[in-house]
Scaffold this motif. Structure first.
Motif, short mmCIF file in Angstrom:
data_model
loop_
_atom_site.label_atom_id
_atom_site.label_comp_id
_atom_site.label_asym_id
_atom_site.label_seq_id
_atom_site.Cartn_x
_atom_site.Cartn_y
_atom_site.Cartn_z
N LYS A 117 -32.77 16.60 -38.19
CA LYS A 117 -33.53 17.85 -38.29
C LYS A 117 -35.02 17.59 -38.42
O LYS A 117 -35.84 18.24 -37.80
N GLY A 121 -35.02 17.30 -34.35
CA GLY A 121 -35.04 18.76 -34.45
C GLY A 121 -34.25 19.50 -33.41
O GLY A 121 -33.66 20.53 -33.69
N THR A 122 -34.21 19.01 -32.19
CA THR A 122 -33.46 19.75 -31.17
C THR A 122 -32.70 18.76 -30.30
O THR A 122 -32.86 17.56 -30.44
N VAL A 123 -31.88 19.30 -29.43
CA VAL A 123 -31.07 18.41 -28.61
C VAL A 123 -31.95 17.72 -27.57
O VAL A 123 -32.65 18.37 -26.82
N GLU A 226 -25.82 16.88 -34.84
CA GLU A 226 -25.22 16.81 -36.17
C GLU A 226 -23.71 16.67 -36.07
O GLU A 226 -23.09 17.31 -35.24
N ALA B 40 -26.05 25.01 -36.26
CA ALA B 40 -27.42 24.70 -36.64
C ALA B 40 -28.41 25.55 -35.85
O ALA B 40 -28.12 26.01 -34.75
N THR B 41 -29.59 25.73 -36.44
CA THR B 41 -30.65 26.50 -35.77
C THR B 41 -31.11 25.81 -34.49
O THR B 41 -31.85 26.39 -33.71
N THR B 42 -30.69 24.57 -34.33
CA THR B 42 -31.19 23.78 -33.20
C THR B 42 -30.06 23.45 -32.22
O THR B 42 -30.08 22.43 -31.57
N ASP B 43 -29.04 24.32 -32.12
CA ASP B 43 -27.86 23.94 -31.35
C ASP B 43 -28.02 24.17 -29.85
O ASP B 43 -27.09 23.91 -29.08
N MET B 44 -29.18 24.68 -29.43
CA MET B 44 -29.40 24.96 -28.01
C MET B 44 -28.36 25.93 -27.48
O MET B 44 -28.05 25.94 -26.29
#
Lengths: 313, 329, 375
Positions: A117, A121-123, A226, B40-44
């Protein structure tokens, strides 16, 4: 042409077996590592946590430096650190191994998600290890496609099997590990440091678990998310029992489990009428069945899961 | 023993905390929204679609001073989510978003206890007849249809693979629409589906994609946060095209993603905020559609889409918007 | 698994006495270990630019600051306690049960199906019958690995891990087909959840507007029952004997495999009961994710409680409080929930790591005490 495919046609069978070899990779690394640790008498239920942190470290380093090999190194280093932590709690402090392993799992799950995170932070994806066709061998019909057209980590995972066998059965180190796992008191009286051998075994196993994680994030899926492992580490622990602490047996278990998984995916792709939830169940059912029906040669390390305290027995 | 163990910690922390006082409360009175979501907030994908919308609305309204956002992610466990929803409501948040179909029963129960709080939940259309509950959902089959039309235009092998975790909710409706879109172009194209049974097993999802490819598929699509594994597989094999849903997934594989159906909740959010300021706390349902801007087809600018395919896609969008194309979810 | 921890568990021949002074003394080091873990958590909080003081204050306040928080900690403790009781029985027989997740699911599935199928029955009959049915389903989920172990020599760690996965997929299948809520099908949402259970099978709520239900009381009563079972009955004695020394038990004429299978079956039954109370006490319908990881955290609670049924009562409440407080902390200072897993993991490792020092300290104290009292 795809219309004529059935589950028994050659391209499908080849596909299933090639998938099985690929899918077995993380299980092999992790389960062989766990077998080494267990041979010395330490049950480490935290494999999944180590895999997660290893997968994260490999991915993050590869993403930032652009070097896959540095990523692999990072995964091994993280594995080593987690192994040291596990050893400290389970060997030096002689804690209940099952519970410290679950703690280790939670730490690995938490820290890897947290770092992901904060730092990524992102994929994102990396270009992982590319399939490496082995000259000549990969041209063998059918067999070549199944065995010799994979990426480097896949070959490495299968290489750990003979290496671990040789190490455990043919070197004095291996003998010491087994002695400590079967009869720590006797080993101790012969001047073998039980704690040191257990530290080394657990750490070696943890490094392999770290590699298992790296093989996921840098070869099989080329990304980190995650809880990327989704419980694979627990399956790996189960496979150690399937293989009866022998690397070859573990390989058999990992291949069986993966092949059935690949089989059920193909069944779905080929539109075989079976509910997907039941198809997904197959690998688990068959793994139990296979072990139940196979003649058992398992020799559980007698002192498995028993902390050693000099003069206690 | 544990009671004592815990009370020592309690005492220590209480002593530490005492001189500093409790959590601080902002002086101004911004609109406060709390959101509880399963992943998650970032799961796309699902969770990020709502979280990004919240952030966008926040920016539009003038930042933290105008709109305050609190979030709890990874709330796969419904009782934990229920506790979070209840807690946010009791903290006086103006609106609590329960972003997951599985939270429905909890919302129904809690909303009765906090009649002054707005509860928004989705994806569903049921407001339980309560005056302070909004429901929102996405007509995922619409974007699925458009993606299906595009996919049918682009496939050469006439085999298309679909991967997903489990056949439920908007995954089900998206794929249903997708299959209808494909069939509208060429009923001879085979759409084969795999479900891996797990929302988190990325490796199996990747292998499912590889299996589709080995079975001849040259176009793939799928839903949920685990599809990133499939995209990774498509990327590895190259030349296999990808269609996204829930969120714009172009950035994951700029050379392979053709288009994504994006959920855009900003309109819904702004509507609800506006309503609440006018004193209307719920009782309505919103369906994100291509007609109201809640759904968008985002073409990947980095992908060279042939003109006729693009035309067919746009035609499908228009057809759905005008009602000429009917899709069963 | 050699038990260590609370008083009297090492030598089963002696009567177990519960000396509260001793218990208090044994809590000192674990408490310090927990504080140490929380301090590391504080460092992590600082790194995340969150204020650790208000974070931990929120954690405490989350449990003790409100009726809803406190009752929630008890709601969480209930399934942990039930799973933990089963773990006590299994681990006492040296059988490692990692199959709690699958067993919870089996119990929850059975409770759901049973109460819906027999909804015509009156509450006084349906409620206990549902609980028994769920217990039996969980027991079956434990019996299978038990039989595999004693008949076919399949290691229970392997089979229970696999049975978990099978249970999850079975639930997925049933919740999408035979057990799916017909209302969801009519509305076209196809949400994977069961129909709402008939109201007369719901466990009574103890405090209005909270989730606290009568299952908590049942669980505590069962803890006492398990204690009596393990220490006051022949079967319980044999289960413990098998765990302490398999060979000696065999010579003493105890049918070791039977008691191992029995312990795993009972463990499954208690986990199944945890699934039952989640369904009829908390959610009133079956939802995916019903296990909430209790199958694993129940093991931790059991070991924190020294594998003693009465020790598991406070231990599961402690763990439940930690979970509830941690969630509250996440909401109060808005840190990623992954931090919670990290801190809880550290707490588990540190507390379990402090056991050796406690034991050594206790041994020294015992020597001193023996000199003084000469019992």
């Amino acid at each position: 042409m795809p219309e004529q495919m059935t589950i028994f046609s050659l391209p499908v069978v080849t596909g299933i077996l090639a998938s099985a070899v690929r899918l077995a990779t993380p299980y092999l690394f992790a389960a062989v590592g766990e077998a080494i640790g267990q041979s010395s008498g330490v049950l480490n239920l935290g494999v999944d946590g180590i895999m997660l942190l290893g997968a994260y470290a490999a991915f993050f380093v590869a993403l930032t430096t652009g070097s896959l090999w540095l990523g692999v190194l990072a995964a091994m280093l993280v594995g080593l650190l987690m192994g040291l932590l596990m050893s400290l709690i389970s060997v030096t402090l002689k804690a209940e191994q099952g519970i410290s392993g679950i703690g280790l799992y939670m730490v690995g799950l938490g820290v890897s998600s947290l770092l992901f995170k904060v730092t990524i932070g992102t994929v994102k994806t990396v270009v992982g290890f590319k399939p490496l066709k082995i000259p000549l061998l990969s041209d063998i019909p059918v067999l070549g496609e199944i065995l010799f057209q994979h990426s480097l980590p896949v070959y490495a995972a299968f290489l750990t099997v003979p290496l671990a066998w040789w190490f455990l059965d043919r070197t004095s180190w291996g003998l010491k590990i087994k002695a400590v796992g079967h009869n720590p008191t006797a080993a101790d009286s012969l001047g073998v440091s039980v704690d040191r051998v257990r530290y080394a075994s657990v750490c070696l196993g943890a490094v392999l678990s770290g590699l298992a994680g790296a093989s996921l994030s840098l070869a099989l899926v080329n990304l980190f998310q995650e809880n990327l492992t989704a419980g694979m580490g627990f399956i790996a622990v189960a496979l150690v029992y399937f293989g009866g602490w022998r690397p070859v047996g573990i390989m058999g278990g990992a291949l069986l489990f993966s092949a059935v998984n690949a089989f059920q995916l193909w069944m779905q792709v080929l539109n075989v009428k079976i509910p997907s939830d039941l198809a997904v169940m197959l690998p688990y059912v068959l793994t139990i069945a296979a072990l139940a029906l196979a003649p058992s040669l398992a020799r559980q390390p007698t002192a498995l899961n028993k902390p050693f305290e000099r003069g206690e027995h | 023993m544990s009671i004592r163990r815990f009370s020592i910690v309690a005492l220590a922390v209480a002593l530490l905390a005492a001189p500093l006082g409790g959590p601080t409360v902002a002086a101004a009175a911004p609109f406060r929204i709390a959101i509880v979501m399963p992943s998650a907030t970032t799961d796309m994908a699902f969770s990020q679609s709502m979280f990004s919308a919240l952030k966008a609305v926040q920016k539009e309204m003038g930042g933290e001073t105008a709109l305050q956002i609190a979030y709890s992610e990874g709330m796969f466990k419904v009782p934990d989510a229920a506790a979070a929803i209840r807690d946010y409501a009791s903290q006086g948040f103006n609106m609590v978003i329960a972003h997951g179909s599985q939270y429905g029963s909890s919302v129904e129960e809690i909303a009765k206890d906090f009649p002054k709080t707005i509860f928004a939940w989705g994806t569903d259309v049921n407001t339980f007849g309560l005056p302070n509950v909004y429901a929102y959902t996405a007509a995922a089959e619409q974007g699925g249809y458009v993606n299906g039309v595009l996919a049918a235009k682009l496939t050469k092998s006439k085999v298309i693979g679909v991967t997903g975790p489990v056949e439920i909710g908007d995954a089900k409706t998206y794929i249903s629409g997708f299959a209808q879109g494909v069939a509208s172009v060429d009923p001879g194209i085979r759409v084969s589906k795999t479900w891996t049974g797990s929302f988190s097993n990325v490796a199996l999802m990747a292998e499912a994609a590889k299996t589709h490819i080995a079975a001849g598929a040259d176009v793939l699509t799928g839903s949920s946060q685990a599809v990133v594994g499939s995209i990774g597989a498509a990327k590895e094999k190259g030349k296999v095209l990808w269609f996204g849903t829930q969120y714009d997934q172009s950035s994951l594989a700029p050379e392979l993603v053709v288009a994504s159906q994006q959920y855009d909740w900003t309109g819904v959010l702004k509507e609800m905020i506006k309503n609440s300021k006018a004193g209307k706390l719920g009782g309505e349902k919103y369906v994100a559609q291509l007609t109201n801007g809640g759904l968008k087809i985002v073409y990947n600018p980095g992908f060279a889409l042939p003109k006729d395919a693009r035309a067919a896609g746009d035609k499908a969008i228009k057809g759905i918007q005008s009602g000429a194309i009917k899709i069963t979810p | 698994m050699p038990p260590h921890g609370t008083a009297g568990t090492v030598r089963p021949a002696r009567r177990v006495t519960f000396d509260w002074r001793d218990v208090g003394f044994r809590a000192v080091l674990p408490a310090l270990a927990m504080v140490a873990a929380l301090l590391i958590g504080a460092v992590l909080l600082l790194l995340l630019k969150a204020d650790p003081v208000s974070a931990y204050a929120a954690m405490i306040q989350g449990v003790f600051g409100s009726v809803s928080g406190f009752t929630q900690s008890l709601v969480k403790a209930t399934p942990l306690l039930l799973v933990g009781l089963g773990i006590c029985i299994a681990f006492r027989a040296s059988v490692i049960n990692i199959g709690g997740e699958g067993q919870i699911i089996a119990g929850a599935l059975m409770a759901t199906w049973f109460s819906l199928a027999f909804r015509g029955w009156p509450g006084w009959l349906l409620l206990p019958a549902t609980m028994v049915a769920g217990f039996l389903a969980g027991a079956l989920w434990g019996l299978i690995p038990g039989l595999l172990k004693v008949r076919l020599n399949v290691n229970e760690i392997l089979s229970t891990v696999m049975m978990n996965a099978i249970g999850i997929q079975l639930m997925n299948f049933l919740l999408r087909g035979p057990l799916i809520d017909p209302a969801g099908v009519r509305a076209g949402t196809f949400l994977p959840q069961s129909e709402r259970l008939p109201e007369h099978v719901w466990l009574p709520r103890l405090v209005p507007q909270t989730l606290l239900h009568a299952g908590t009381i049942i669980a505590v009563l069962l803890a006492a029952a398990v204690y009596v079972f393990l220490w006051r009955t022949t079967i319980g004695y044999r289960i413990r004997a098998v765990g302490l020394n398999r060979e000696a038990s065999r010579y003493a004429g105890i049918n070791v495999p039977v008691y191992q299978a029995l312990s795993l079956t009972l463990a499954g039954g208690f986990a199944g009961l945890a699934g039952v109370v989640e369904v009829i006490g908390v959610q009133h319908r079956l939802l995916e994710g019903v296990t909430s990881g209790y199958g694993f955290s129940g093991i931790v609670a059991a070991l924190f409680g020294g594998l003693h049924p009465l020790g598991v009562v406070p231990a599961s409440w402690l763990f439940g409080s930690l979970l509830v407080g941690a969630d509250k902390m996440q909401r109060a200072v808005q840190v990623p929930s992954a931090l919670i897993d990290t801190v809880l993991g550290l707490v588990v490792m540190f507390v379990v790591g402090s056991a050796l020092l406690t034991r050594r300290w206790a041994a020294r104290r015992a020597i001193v005490a023996a000199k003084g009292e000469d019992r």
